[in-house]
Design a protein around this motif. Structure first.
Motif, PDB file in Angstrom:
ATOM      1  N   LEU A  38     -38.046  44.761   6.603  1.00 23.57           N
ATOM      2  CA  LEU A  38     -36.905  43.860   6.763  1.00 23.57           C
ATOM      3  C   LEU A  38     -37.008  42.667   5.825  1.00 23.57           C
ATOM      4  N   GLY A  39     -38.221  42.248   5.511  1.00 27.75           N
ATOM      5  CA  GLY A  39     -38.404  41.153   4.564  1.00 27.75           C
ATOM      6  C   GLY A  39     -37.868  41.503   3.190  1.00 27.75           C
TER       7      GLY A  39
ATOM      8  N   VAL B 246     -34.617  50.133  11.820  1.00 27.05           N
ATOM      9  CA  VAL B 246     -36.002  50.010  11.365  1.00 27.05           C
ATOM     10  C   VAL B 246     -36.949  49.954  12.562  1.00 27.05           C
ATOM     11  N   LEU B 247     -36.595  49.180  13.577  1.00 32.55           N
ATOM     12  CA  LEU B 247     -37.428  49.058  14.764  1.00 32.55           C
ATOM     13  C   LEU B 247     -37.521  50.384  15.509  1.00 32.55           C
ATOM     14  N   ALA B 248     -36.393  51.058  15.665  1.00 34.04           N
ATOM     15  CA  ALA B 248     -36.387  52.334  16.382  1.00 34.04           C
ATOM     16  C   ALA B 248     -37.214  53.387  15.659  1.00 34.04           C
ATOM     17  N   ALA B 249     -37.164  53.373  14.338  1.00 33.76           N
ATOM     18  CA  ALA B 249     -37.927  54.346  13.558  1.00 33.76           C
ATOM     19  C   ALA B 249     -39.430  54.170  13.762  1.00 33.76           C
ATOM     20  N   ALA B 250     -39.841  52.937  14.095  1.00 29.75           N
ATOM     21  CA  ALA B 250     -41.262  52.660  14.313  1.00 29.75           C
ATOM     22  C   ALA B 250     -41.688  52.917  15.760  1.00 29.75           C
TER      23      ALA B 250
ATOM     24  N   ASN C 102     -27.649  46.097  13.085  1.00 28.13           N
ATOM     25  CA  ASN C 102     -27.809  47.552  13.117  1.00 28.13           C
ATOM     26  C   ASN C 102     -28.943  47.996  12.206  1.00 28.13           C
ATOM     27  N   GLU C 103     -29.072  47.356  11.037  1.00 23.98           N
ATOM     28  CA  GLU C 103     -30.161  47.685  10.113  1.00 23.98           C
ATOM     29  C   GLU C 103     -31.507  47.391  10.758  1.00 23.98           C
ATOM     30  N   GLY C 104     -31.613  46.229  11.397  1.00 25.36           N
ATOM     31  CA  GLY C 104     -32.861  45.885  12.066  1.00 25.36           C
ATOM     32  C   GLY C 104     -33.183  46.847  13.193  1.00 25.36           C
TER      33      GLY C 104
END
Length: 260
Positions: free
Chosen positions: A45-46, A249-253, A244-246
Motif C-alpha cells: 500500500l505504501g 490487499v488485506l484480504a489477499a494476506a 477497496n484497494e486496501g
C-alpha cells in the motif's frame, strides 16, 4: 548601447535561479509505525500511495505493537500508527483509532490432520505435540489469551534454537509452522495470516477454525499520532487502507478487512 543591470535585479535573478535549481520544494516523508505482521500489506500500500502522491515518500518502521507504542510515548517522530490489538493503541495515546482489519487464530495441522485436532482442548491430548509462537509475536500473545480463556494449558515442543523467548515458543508464526511441516509438531496455534504467508496453498497444511473462541480474534487499528505536521497525508493514507484497494490487499494476506 550597453545596458547595465542594477545589482538588485541581479540578486533577485540569482534567488529565482536557486529556487528553480532546487525544484521549488523537497520531498515529504510520511512516517508510519506498523505492527510487523503488516509488513507485506503496508509495504504494498505504501508503493500505491507514493505512486498517487508524487514527491511523497512513505517510510515504515515495523515491529511489535507494544514496543512501537512505547516509542511513540517517548516522543519518537512518526505520523501514523497501525497496531495489532487495542492495548498497544491505547498505550500509544493516539486518539480516535479506527479498526481496519481483523486476524483470526487457527490451528494449523498437517494434511489429513492425523492427530485429529479439532479444538483447543485437543491440544492437550496425550502424544499431541504443539508449536506455539513467542509471546512477543502477535500469534504468541493471541495464543496465550485464547488458551487462558479456554482454561487450557499447553507445553510447546522444544523451540527453534534461533530465538525462543521466555515462554519457550518460536520466534514467529513461520517458525511454528515449520515445525508442523517438518513433522516435529502435530499442530501449531497461529493466525490465519501466518498460514497464508507460509504458503499453505501447496496443500501441506490444513487449518482448523476456532470460530466463537474467546480471544481468537485480533483487531488491527490505525490512528494519526498527535503532533504530526502531515495531518492531510495521514488521513489520505488511512483512506487508502479503508478503500477497496486496501481491502483487496488485506484480504489477499488473510486478514478480514473492516471499514468501520
Amino acid at each position: 548601447m550597453n545596458h547595465v543591470t542594477p545589482p538588485a535585479c541581479v540578486a533577485l535573478a540569482l534567488v529565482l535561479l536557486a529556487a528553480i535549481g532546487c525544484g521549488g520544494g523537497g520531498t515529504q516523508t510520511l512516517t508510519v509505525f506498523a505492527d510487523a505482521s503488516l509488513t507485506g500489506t503496508f509495504g504494498s500500500l505504501g508503493k500505491t500511495f507514493e505512486a498517487a502522491h508524487p514527491g511523497v515518500a512513505v517510510r515504515f518502521d515495523f515491529g511489535g505493537s507494544g514496543a512501537l507504542a512505547r516509542r511513540i510515548v517517548r516522543g519518537a517522530p512518526t505520523d501514523l500508527f497501525a497496531a495489532a490489538g487495542t492495548a498497544a493503541m491505547r498505550e500509544s495515546g493516539a486518539p480516535s483509532p479506527r479498526v481496519f482489519a481483523r486476524d483470526s487464530l487457527q490451528i494449523a495441522v498437517p494434511k489429513g490432520n492425523p492427530a485429529h485436532v479439532t479444538n483447543l482442548k485437543d491440544l492437550t491430548a496425550p502424544g499431541v505435540r504443539v508449536a506455539l509462537c513467542a509471546e512477543s509475536a502477535p500469534c504468541g500473545a493471541g495464543a496465550r489469551t485464547a488458551l487462558a480463556a479456554a482454561g487450557v494449558t499447553v507445553t510447546p515442543v522444544g523451540p527453534d534454537r534461533n530465538g525462543p523467548d521466555q515462554n519457550g515458543g518460536e520466534r514467529d508464526g513461520a517458525k511454528a509452522l515449520a515445525k508442523v511441516r517438518l513433522g516435529e509438531a502435530d499442530a501449531a496455534l497461529v493466525y490465519r495470516t501466518d498460514i497464508r504467508a507460509a504458503g499453505a496453498a501447496d496443500g501441506a497444511l490444513e487449518a482448523v477454525d476456532l470460530a466463537g473462541t474467546a480471544g481468537a480474534v485480533e483487531d488491527y487499528l490505525i490512528a494519526t499520532v498527535p503532533g504530526t505536521e502531515r495531518l492531510a497525508l495521514t488521513r489520505e493514507f488511512v483512506d487508502l487502507v479503508l478503500s477497496n484497494e486496501g481491502r483487496k490487499v488485506l484480504a489477499a494476506a488473510g486478514f478480514t478487512p473492516v471499514t468501520g
